[in-house]
Design a protein around this motif. Structure first.
Motif, PDB file in Angstrom:
ATOM      1  N   ILE A  79       0.846  -1.207   0.000  1.00 26.90           N
ATOM      2  CA  ILE A  79       0.000   0.000   0.000  1.00 26.90           C
ATOM      3  C   ILE A  79       0.880   1.256   0.000  1.00 26.90           C
ATOM      4  CG2 ILE A  79      -1.619   1.366   1.398  1.00 26.90           C
ATOM      5  CD1 ILE A  79      -2.797  -1.355   2.380  1.00 26.90           C
ATOM      6  N   ASN A  80       1.892   1.259   0.849  1.00 27.71           N
ATOM      7  CA  ASN A  80       2.789   2.425   0.930  1.00 27.71           C
ATOM      8  C   ASN A  80       3.561   2.630  -0.371  1.00 27.71           C
ATOM      9  OD1 ASN A  80       3.602   1.701   4.406  1.00 27.71           O
ATOM     10  ND2 ASN A  80       1.932   2.930   3.581  1.00 27.71           N
ATOM     11  N   ASN A  83       1.183   3.996  -2.955  1.00 23.76           N
ATOM     12  CA  ASN A  83       0.902   5.394  -2.607  1.00 23.76           C
ATOM     13  C   ASN A  83       2.045   6.315  -3.060  1.00 23.76           C
ATOM     14  OD1 ASN A  83      -0.597   7.480  -1.171  1.00 23.76           O
ATOM     15  ND2 ASN A  83       0.979   7.377   0.414  1.00 23.76           N
ATOM     16  N   ASN A  87       1.696   9.129  -5.951  1.00 25.74           N
ATOM     17  CA  ASN A  87       1.993  10.537  -5.667  1.00 25.74           C
ATOM     18  C   ASN A  87       3.093  11.074  -6.593  1.00 25.74           C
ATOM     19  OD1 ASN A  87       2.192  13.062  -4.119  1.00 25.74           O
ATOM     20  ND2 ASN A  87       4.136  12.203  -3.407  1.00 25.74           N
ATOM     21  N   ASN A 124      -5.400   5.153  -0.389  1.00 19.57           N
ATOM     22  CA  ASN A 124      -5.515   5.579   1.014  1.00 19.57           C
ATOM     23  C   ASN A 124      -6.751   4.997   1.694  1.00 19.57           C
ATOM     24  OD1 ASN A 124      -3.227   7.566   1.940  1.00 19.57           O
ATOM     25  ND2 ASN A 124      -3.605   7.970  -0.229  1.00 19.57           N
ATOM     26  N   ASN A 127      -5.800   1.603   2.692  1.00 18.63           N
ATOM     27  CA  ASN A 127      -5.045   1.596   3.944  1.00 18.63           C
ATOM     28  C   ASN A 127      -5.977   1.640   5.172  1.00 18.63           C
ATOM     29  OD1 ASN A 127      -2.400   1.669   5.264  1.00 18.63           O
ATOM     30  ND2 ASN A 127      -3.069   3.688   5.969  1.00 18.63           N
TER      31      ASN A 127
HETATM   32  C1  LIG Z   1       0.443   8.535   1.110  1.00 16.04           C
HETATM   33  O1  LIG Z   1       1.393   9.558   0.936  1.00 16.04           O
HETATM   34  C2  LIG Z   1       1.062  10.781   1.564  1.00 16.04           C
HETATM   35  C3  LIG Z   1       2.178  11.748   1.271  1.00 16.04           C
HETATM   36  O2  LIG Z   1       2.738  11.596   0.052  1.00 16.04           O
HETATM   37  C4  LIG Z   1       0.909  10.552   3.058  1.00 16.04           C
HETATM   38  O3  LIG Z   1       0.473  11.754   3.655  1.00 16.04           O
HETATM   39  C5  LIG Z   1      -0.088   9.458   3.324  1.00 16.04           C
HETATM   40  O4  LIG Z   1      -0.139   9.168   4.694  1.00 16.04           O
HETATM   41  C6  LIG Z   1       0.322   8.203   2.589  1.00 16.04           C
HETATM   42  N1  LIG Z   1      -0.662   7.148   2.774  1.00 16.04           N
HETATM   43  C7  LIG Z   1      -0.337   5.863   2.820  1.00 16.04           C
HETATM   44  C8  LIG Z   1      -1.456   4.910   3.023  1.00 16.04           C
HETATM   45  O5  LIG Z   1       0.816   5.429   2.670  1.00 16.04           O
END
Ligand SMILES: *[C@@H]1O[C@H](CO)[C@@H](O)[C@H](O)[C@H]1NC(C)=O
Ligand SMILES: *[C@@H]1O[C@H](CO)[C@@H](O)[C@H](O)[C@H]1NC(C)=O
Length: 189
Positions: A79-80, A83, A87, A124, A127
């Motif tokens: 997931i990270n 993400n 981004n 997200n 997550n």
């Molecule tokens: C996704 O990335 C943003 C910043 O780029 C961060 O604020 C957020 O927590 C991240 N979410 C996850 C699920 O990794």
């Protein structure tokens, strides 16, 4: 339990029943408590079910947590990673929009920006579902992410110097999320 078990385990049991009971008490609580660390064979099995097994291994192993986590933790690694790539792609598209004057091309990049905004929001949401162990919803969110990436793929200018690669990378990461979510949903961890 913590205090009873060790003394029970170390006592020399004379009868068969107490021996069996000792084995049960000494082994079973330990097995049910420990989460299973992902071995390289399981990692390979997971990646073999994705669209690009080699890149999948490389992506997951790029995160140091992969070496010591269980399947549940590996889901968050995926997931990270999805993400971060989502981004990164959004940022690149925005910068490309600033340099694009051709209205047809501009429109295509704008559509892709919209797709990636949606994809990142699905990731997200995934997550959030992960954190409450709702693995079916996690799997559904991963599938939605794939649909968003595909809608950008459909309009991606083949001449773009970065978007085809970013699409492949993002698509694979959502594919990895979905593969791990399916495994978790099946209780196959
Ligand atoms: C996704 O990335 C943003 C910043 O780029 C961060 O604020 C957020 O927590 C991240 N979410 C996850 C699920 O990794
Ligand atoms: C998103 O990615 C860009 C470029 O890779 C980075 O500068 C930024 O900190 C990241 N996070 C957010 C929340 O935009």
């Amino acid at each position: 339990m913590k205090q009873i078990v060790p003394s029970f385990c170390s006592s020399s049991s004379s009868s068969l029943i107490s021996l069996l009971l000792a084995i049960f008490l000494c082994i079973s609580p330990t097995q049910s408590r420990i989460s299973v660390k992902i071995g390289s064979n399981v990692l390979s099995q997971i990646c073999a079910q994705t669209e690009d097994p080699n890149s999948c291994l490389k992506d997951l192993q790029s995160d140091h947590r992969t070496a010591s986590t269980d399947l549940y933790g590996l889901a968050q690694v995926s997931i990270n990673l999805a993400n971060a790539t989502g981004n990164e792609t959004k940022t690149k598209i925005k910068s490309q929009l600033g340099q694009t004057t051709d209205p047809t091309l501009y429109d295509k990049y704008l559509k892709c920006l919209d797709s990636y905004v949606n994809a990142v929001s699905k990731i997200n949401y995934a997550n959030e579902r992960w954190s409450i162990k709702d693995f079916l919803a996690l799997e559904a969110a991963a599938s939605d992410c794939l649909i968003d990436i595909n809608s950008c793929k459909d309009v991606t200018p083949p001449t773009s110097p970065f978007l085809p690669q970013q699409n492949d990378k993002s698509h694979l990461l959502c594919n990895i999320m979905s593969t791990i979510a399916k495994r978790l949903a099946a209780g196959n961890n």
